[in-house]
Design an enzyme around this catalytic site. Structure first.
Site, mmCIF file in Angstrom:
data_model
loop_
_atom_site.group_PDB
_atom_site.id
_atom_site.type_symbol
_atom_site.label_atom_id
_atom_site.label_comp_id
_atom_site.label_asym_id
_atom_site.label_seq_id
_atom_site.Cartn_x
_atom_site.Cartn_y
_atom_site.Cartn_z
ATOM 1 N N THR A 1 0.525 -1.107 -0.158
ATOM 2 C CA THR A 1 0.126 -0.200 -0.381
ATOM 3 C C THR A 1 0.748 0.763 0.146
ATOM 4 O O THR A 1 1.111 2.285 0.915
ATOM 5 C CB THR A 1 -1.245 -0.221 1.195
ATOM 6 O OG1 THR A 1 -0.370 -0.287 2.407
ATOM 7 C CG2 THR A 1 -1.979 -1.020 1.595
ATOM 8 N N CYS B 1 7.616 1.985 5.858
ATOM 9 C CA CYS B 1 5.994 1.121 6.784
ATOM 10 C C CYS B 1 6.443 2.614 7.668
ATOM 11 O O CYS B 1 5.167 3.522 7.385
ATOM 12 C CB CYS B 1 7.207 0.342 7.875
ATOM 13 S SG CYS B 1 6.587 -1.479 7.541
HETATM 14 C C1 UDX Z 1 8.209 -0.384 12.056
HETATM 15 C C2 UDX Z 1 7.501 -1.236 13.058
HETATM 16 O O1 UDX Z 1 9.297 -1.884 14.057
HETATM 17 C C3 UDX Z 1 7.432 -2.152 13.117
HETATM 18 O O2 UDX Z 1 6.462 -2.696 14.078
HETATM 19 C C4 UDX Z 1 6.042 -2.370 12.442
HETATM 20 O O3 UDX Z 1 5.266 -3.519 11.518
HETATM 21 C C5 UDX Z 1 7.331 -2.291 10.811
HETATM 22 O O4 UDX Z 1 7.728 -0.774 10.188
HETATM 23 P P1 UDX Z 1 10.895 -1.447 10.315
HETATM 24 O O5 UDX Z 1 10.491 -0.675 9.259
HETATM 25 O O6 UDX Z 1 11.270 -2.484 10.272
HETATM 26 O O7 UDX Z 1 9.511 -1.827 11.428
HETATM 27 O O8 UDX Z 1 11.942 -0.534 10.837
HETATM 28 P P2 UDX Z 1 12.309 0.154 12.309
HETATM 29 O O9 UDX Z 1 13.029 -1.003 13.341
HETATM 30 O O10 UDX Z 1 10.691 0.203 13.326
HETATM 31 O O11 UDX Z 1 12.831 1.076 12.004
HETATM 32 C C6 UDX Z 1 12.621 2.649 11.271
HETATM 33 C C7 UDX Z 1 13.616 3.362 10.843
HETATM 34 O O12 UDX Z 1 13.997 3.976 12.787
HETATM 35 C C8 UDX Z 1 14.911 2.787 10.777
HETATM 36 O O13 UDX Z 1 15.994 3.963 9.666
HETATM 37 C C9 UDX Z 1 15.880 3.068 11.681
HETATM 38 O O14 UDX Z 1 17.277 3.084 11.611
HETATM 39 C C10 UDX Z 1 15.345 3.864 12.925
HETATM 40 N N1 UDX Z 1 15.361 4.082 14.021
HETATM 41 C C11 UDX Z 1 14.687 3.462 14.937
HETATM 42 C C12 UDX Z 1 15.760 5.794 14.065
HETATM 43 O O15 UDX Z 1 16.737 6.711 13.770
HETATM 44 N N2 UDX Z 1 16.612 5.432 16.324
HETATM 45 C C13 UDX Z 1 15.567 4.915 17.008
HETATM 46 O O16 UDX Z 1 15.725 4.705 18.011
HETATM 47 C C14 UDX Z 1 15.205 3.076 16.356
#
Ligand code: UDX
Length: 460
Positions: free
Chosen positions: A86, A279
């Site tokens: 989506t 996401c």
């Molecule tokens: C996210 C949600 O966590 C998950 O529950 C959902 O199902 C899908 O979206 P994801 O996209 O795999 O998962 O990544 P995530 O681990 O959430 O990290 C997202 C972004 O945030 C990354 O670019 C990461 O580098 C950044 N991040 C994460 C930070 O900059 N600081 C943090 O403290 C944590």
């Protein structure tokens, strides 16, 4: 139970493979025939640690099949998981056309089934989906369908562990039969009856996941609300980092102490380049548009988006400040994926940083442990090199943009000698400022300024 999974992207592949591992018979389908061929040849189109093993076992046991024929996949299934993409539209709203397409195909069936939305969708999509299925179905002389929402909370890079050991399983349903079927589907996970690829020989004792039964609208909201809140937390930590730079504080000391308060929690408070991926950014945008469209002021989310986009400007500012003239400088980039342990570069901050560097005519060489191929497709004019030492060799600056564990283990002493100018900007706060400076680097990161007299953090 016989299950169909529509959409063989990251969510569909993890869901299908793990449910097959848990004992169900799964047929997965996708309208991208090349993807189905790749899967049928036993290859994975994405990098997700542990997924290959789970998929192989499920296929060998005859519980997981892939087909390009949607009707064949859904025909024999008792329940159908919709896992199609989506993506965001120009307006920021989610593009639901793939779900609409799938509804038409499912509606042609003549037996009643449970249709489960797993794709992240705005609240009220479930209602629309049920209406679409029944309208298209009536035209085709088909059956009446039940609809449920079952949001996924999988994180790329740890999705297999997340699937088998979730904190919570949320199902949004409208009737008891749908609830019964979903309980049946998740029973092996709730009872720990699966071969866990993450924990060998057995999983550590822990509490069983919570199984939450809600309305469809609540389930849809839970997903958007959770992802938006995570983005909000990260944005908060990033603003704190800016403040620390101005006031001489250390953002890691601040967030560490904040996180010890159980009401706040330690996770998602890492400051740096901000969040990316397929996401968080799109869910926050879509949630914001949904609020706007329904007359609810969610400026908080607009600010989250704005702060997050601003991280890249902040990094570019640091680059300019350190290099003075960016044009024709040799800049090495460590990390392209939106986070470690994935090859996903969609909405990756690192990709945008490289584009900005190119726009300022820097000479960019970049590396990533697994994302080079995907980055190559979206970044023309960049020299991609597998060996990080060759990326650093002769460079005027090195930017660490994804905090892969490998990069912490590099021989930084060697890198310091081999760079034209030993300048490292660590946009993920992955390295130790004092160690890097002791090695002779000019080193900058986010919210961890060089302090003249640094107090020690005393721990128990
Ligand atoms: C996210 C949600 O966590 C998950 O529950 C959902 O199902 C899908 O979206 P994801 O996209 O795999 O998962 O990544 P995530 O681990 O959430 O990290 C997202 C972004 O945030 C990354 O670019 C990461 O580098 C950044 N991040 C994460 C930070 O900059 N600081 C943090 O403290 C944590």
């Amino acid at each position: 139970m016989r299950l169909a999974v529509i959409g063989c992207g990251y969510v569909g592949l993890v869901t299908g493979s793990c449910l097959a591992e848990a004992g169900h018979d799964v047929v997965a389908t996708d309208n991208d025939q090349a993807r189905i061929q790749t899967l049928n040849a036993g290859r994975l189109p994405i990098h997700e640690p542990g997924l290959d093993g789970v998929m192989e076992r499920a296929r060998a046991a005859g519980r997981l099949r892939f087909t390009g024929n949607c009707a064949e996949a859904v025909g024999a299934a008792e329940a159908i998981f919709i896992c199609v993409g989506t993506p965001p539209l120009e307006s920021g709203e989610a593009d639901l056309s793939a779900i609409d397409n799938v509804a038409r195909q499912i509606a042609a069936l003549r037996s009643p089934k449970l249709v489960i939305e797993k794709s992240t969708v705005p609240a009220q999509t479930g209602q629309q989906l049920r209406r679409a299925l029944n309208v298209y179905g009536r035209d085709a002389g088909g059956a009446i369908f039940r609809v449920a929402s079952n949001p996924e909370f999988l994180r790329e890079g740890t999705a297999i562990g997340d699937f088998f050991h979730p904190d919570r399983i949320v199902i949004g349903v409208e009737d008891q039969e749908s609830e019964r079927q979903l309980r049946e589907i998740y029973r092996p996970i709730l009872e720990g009856r699966f071969h866990c690829p993450v924990h060998q020989p057995s999983c550590p004792a822990g509490r069983a996941p919570a199984f939450l039964v809600t309305t469809i609208a609540s389930a849809e909201l839970i997903k958007h609300a959770s992802n938006s809140f995570l983005g909000l937390k990260i944005a908060y930590a990033n603003v704190l980092a800016d403040l620390c730079e101005r006031l001489g504080g250390d953002v890691e000391e601040v967030t560490r102490a904040m996180g010890m308060d159980p009401r706040i929690g330690p996770q998602f408070l890492n400051a740096g380049l901000g969040f990316g991926g397929f996401c968080l950014p799109k869910d926050i945008q879509a949630f914001n548009r949904l609020a706007e469209r329904n007359g609810v002021d969610f400026t908080l989310l607009k600010e989250t988006e704005r702060i997050n986009k601003g991280r890249i400007d902040q990094l570019m500012e640091k680059v300019r400040k350190a290099l003075w003239v960016v044009k024709e400088k040799k800049i090495g980039v460590l990390g392209l994926a939106f986070k470690p342990n994935t090859d996903d570069v969609r909405f990756a901050p690192a990709i945008e940083v490289v584009r900005r560097l190119q726009a300022e005519r820097a000479v960019v060489r970049a590396t990533d442990p697994v994302a080079i191929e995907k980055a190559r497709a979206v970044l023309p004019g960049v020299e991609f090199i597998e060996d990080p030492y060759r990326v650093a060799l002769g460079a005027d600056a090195l930017l660490l943009l994804t905090e892969w564990a490998d990069y912490r283990q590099l021989d930084w002493k060697r890198i310091c000698k081999e760079m034209a100018r030993p300048l490292v900007i660590d946009a993920r706060n992955a390295l130790s400022p004092s160690e890097m400076r002791a090695l002779g680097f000019e080193y900058d990161s986010f919210g961890r300024p060089e302090l003249s007299a640094k107090p020690t953090l005393v721990t128990a």
